[in-house]
Scaffold this motif. Sequence first.
Motif, PDB file in Angstrom:
ATOM      1  N   GLY A  43       0.816  -1.198   0.000  1.00 56.23           N
ATOM      2  CA  GLY A  43       0.000   0.000   0.000  1.00 56.23           C
ATOM      3  C   GLY A  43       0.854   1.254   0.000  1.00 56.23           C
ATOM      4  N   ASP A  47      -3.193   4.757   1.636  1.00 57.62           N
ATOM      5  CA  ASP A  47      -3.770   3.517   2.151  1.00 57.62           C
ATOM      6  C   ASP A  47      -3.444   3.350   3.632  1.00 57.62           C
ATOM      7  OD1 ASP A  47      -4.748   2.608  -0.368  1.00 57.62           O
ATOM      8  OD2 ASP A  47      -2.746   1.888  -0.884  1.00 57.62           O
ATOM      9  N   ILE A  91      -5.449   5.744   5.924  1.00 56.71           N
ATOM     10  CA  ILE A  91      -6.855   5.370   6.097  1.00 56.71           C
ATOM     11  C   ILE A  91      -6.980   4.183   7.040  1.00 56.71           C
ATOM     12  CG2 ILE A  91      -8.883   4.449   4.899  1.00 56.71           C
ATOM     13  CD1 ILE A  91      -7.951   6.116   2.437  1.00 56.71           C
ATOM     14  N   TRP A 129     -12.943   9.109   3.594  1.00 53.53           N
ATOM     15  CA  TRP A 129     -12.057   7.950   3.428  1.00 53.53           C
ATOM     16  C   TRP A 129     -12.277   7.300   2.069  1.00 53.53           C
ATOM     17  CZ3 TRP A 129     -12.905   4.879   8.667  1.00 53.53           C
ATOM     18  CH2 TRP A 129     -12.572   5.722   9.745  1.00 53.53           C
ATOM     19  N   ALA A 130     -13.549   7.152   1.695  1.00 52.25           N
ATOM     20  CA  ALA A 130     -13.855   6.489   0.434  1.00 52.25           C
ATOM     21  C   ALA A 130     -13.345   7.298  -0.761  1.00 52.25           C
ATOM     22  CB  ALA A 130     -15.358   6.269   0.315  1.00 52.25           C
ATOM     23  N   ASN A 133      -9.551   7.101  -0.877  1.00 55.35           N
ATOM     24  CA  ASN A 133      -9.127   5.754  -1.261  1.00 55.35           C
ATOM     25  C   ASN A 133      -9.254   5.527  -2.763  1.00 55.35           C
ATOM     26  OD1 ASN A 133     -10.574   2.675  -1.530  1.00 55.35           O
ATOM     27  ND2 ASN A 133      -8.517   2.785  -0.699  1.00 55.35           N
ATOM     28  N   ARG A 134     -10.390   5.888  -3.329  1.00 57.11           N
ATOM     29  CA  ARG A 134     -10.576   5.607  -4.760  1.00 57.11           C
ATOM     30  C   ARG A 134      -9.791   6.568  -5.649  1.00 57.11           C
ATOM     31  NH1 ARG A 134     -15.969   7.370  -3.362  1.00 57.11           N
ATOM     32  NH2 ARG A 134     -16.507   9.389  -4.319  1.00 57.11           N
ATOM     33  N   GLY A 146      -5.570   5.931  -3.438  1.00 52.87           N
ATOM     34  CA  GLY A 146      -5.127   4.687  -2.827  1.00 52.87           C
ATOM     35  C   GLY A 146      -4.852   3.593  -3.840  1.00 52.87           C
ATOM     36  N   LYS A 206      -5.055   0.011  -2.467  1.00 48.23           N
ATOM     37  CA  LYS A 206      -5.757  -1.148  -1.930  1.00 48.23           C
ATOM     38  C   LYS A 206      -7.254  -0.870  -1.820  1.00 48.23           C
ATOM     39  CE  LYS A 206      -1.929  -3.098   0.772  1.00 48.23           C
ATOM     40  NZ  LYS A 206      -2.070  -4.521   0.386  1.00 48.23           N
ATOM     41  N   GLU A 207      -8.043  -1.924  -1.762  1.00 41.93           N
ATOM     42  CA  GLU A 207      -9.481  -1.782  -1.593  1.00 41.93           C
ATOM     43  C   GLU A 207      -9.798  -1.278  -0.193  1.00 41.93           C
ATOM     44  OE1 GLU A 207     -11.890  -2.167  -3.832  1.00 41.93           O
ATOM     45  OE2 GLU A 207     -10.394  -2.599  -5.391  1.00 41.93           O
ATOM     46  N   LEU A 208     -10.830  -0.450  -0.075  1.00 49.36           N
ATOM     47  CA  LEU A 208     -11.211   0.085   1.228  1.00 49.36           C
ATOM     48  C   LEU A 208     -11.536  -1.046   2.203  1.00 49.36           C
ATOM     49  CD1 LEU A 208     -11.859   2.575   2.984  1.00 49.36           C
ATOM     50  CD2 LEU A 208     -14.193   2.500   2.073  1.00 49.36           C
ATOM     51  N   LEU A 248      -8.499  -2.281   3.868  1.00 50.21           N
ATOM     52  CA  LEU A 248      -7.921  -1.318   4.805  1.00 50.21           C
ATOM     53  C   LEU A 248      -8.698  -1.267   6.121  1.00 50.21           C
ATOM     54  CD1 LEU A 248      -7.162   1.591   2.314  1.00 50.21           C
ATOM     55  CD2 LEU A 248      -5.611  -0.194   3.126  1.00 50.21           C
TER      56      LEU A 248
END
Length: 538
Positions: free
Chosen positions: A39, A43, A46, A122-123, A126-127, A130, A132-134, A137
């Motif tokens: 990450g 990442d 979060i 956060w979402a 992240n998208r 980031g 890695k997938e939320l 995390l």
Amino acid sequence: MKRDFHAPGRSAVYATGGMAATSMPVATLTALDVLRSGGNAMDAAIAAVAVLGVVEPQSTGIGGDCFCLYAPAGGGGKVVALNGSGRAPAAATPETLRAKGVDALAPASAHSVTVPGAISAWALLNRTHGRKELGELLRPAIRCAEEGWPVHARVALDWAGAAEKLRGNDASRRRFLLDGEAPPVGHRFVQPELGRTLRAVAEHGPRAFYEGEIAASMVSTLREQGGLHTEADFAAGLEVAEFVEPIRAPWRGMEVVQCPPNGSGLHVLQILGILEGFDLPSGGPLSPERLHRHVEAARLAYRDRDAFLADPSQADVPVARLMDPAYLSKLRALIDDRRAMPALPPAGTADHARHKDTVYLCVVDGEGNACSFINSLFQSFGSGILAEEAGVMFQNRGYGFRLQEGHPNCIAPNKRPMHTIIPGMVVKDGEAVMPYGVMGGHFQPMGQTLFLSNHFEFGLDVQEAIDCPRLFPNPASAAVEVERGIPQASVEALERLGHRCEPIAKPHGGGQAIAIDRKRGVLVAGSDPRKDGCALGF
């Protein structure tokens, strides 16, 4: 300044491959685990802040808000700013509140709860930034919630201080107190309801928080407490987080970068701009001269904050005018080394006319991406109102609003309140050189500027600059609140200048910082001993 290894304390932490500094060891370790598994800094931040929302529940959580500054590696000094603060309900007007018998906003009232912005933020982060997938995390936070985590010393102290607030809410009393008292140090605190909510977000994304069963539970809780919130307000919160243009100012051959209003980072830049015109006091960072000037500059900046800081989408916040070097120069001229100002000029002028809990963390990865991240419930345990089925403790950010009609920060539908939480970033020669922050409610502009000056002007290393004793001219009491580490001779000198100094029971805030030494390829971090956390790197 060399550390006395006979005295208690800690050294700055050095690393080369990645670094994290947070207010809880498990959150710092979580961030490093994310970095070491591929990450990036975003990442890791979060994942760490999600853990903090479980293990430091008095300070932060998914019922709160956040702000972030992110400096991508190789970005040429570009810093991305995110505003993740929530908005008041659509029905929130001064007239409606007065009709309900509300003459003043109260910190433990549902009317001080704005729709939480953290999950939306956060979402989005992240998208956008980031790797890695939320859902991945959030796994460490889910584990801490479902299996429990031991209460640490500073958390226990804050928890005990908020026990009376928690007793005032049936759900909070049941879930956050043991026989009516705060849990002791070492108690393994389990939050299965919060774990279920985090699992829902991990599996279905942020919509699971802002719509459907979880949102309905939160709205029901707030309505039972007299709140004006609706499920439509929460549904609108799904997209509340937004990227904004950061504000920045030159300082000591660098640039200090802040999020713009409704956050109070503007006032960091004001204080630095006022003080930069003075020669550096020869007596050091705890000398009366340095402390007096810093207090006076802060008094002027906080005066402007209380008059102008608001949601810029609904009020005119004169950022450029308040940061204008000519204006700051006039404010500097008001500071007299021989005495404290007996009265402040009116806000926004320079004429002698009379007139709280959070977590901060930072991460730098091996590529040089730097993240400065702050997430908060505002006061300890926020409003003290728990949506029991969802395990969500609500912040009380709306307490920052006013009911004074015509004031820029007067409560209004879908409006963001004045915010205290501010991540910081220092940039030099087109590259980020330090993500940093100092939590502590209203103290934050004062805390950030003390830290920056300690490090960059007085030459203290990152850890020493954080450790250095602090003081704060509290606008609410007009007293200068001093930590015990401020020398008594300096306190007495400040009082002779006209300041009313008072000892403070709890220390001011808690900070983290990571200095990026690109020439040597080294990261240098510090973490505040006023909290339970640490800095670690690899």
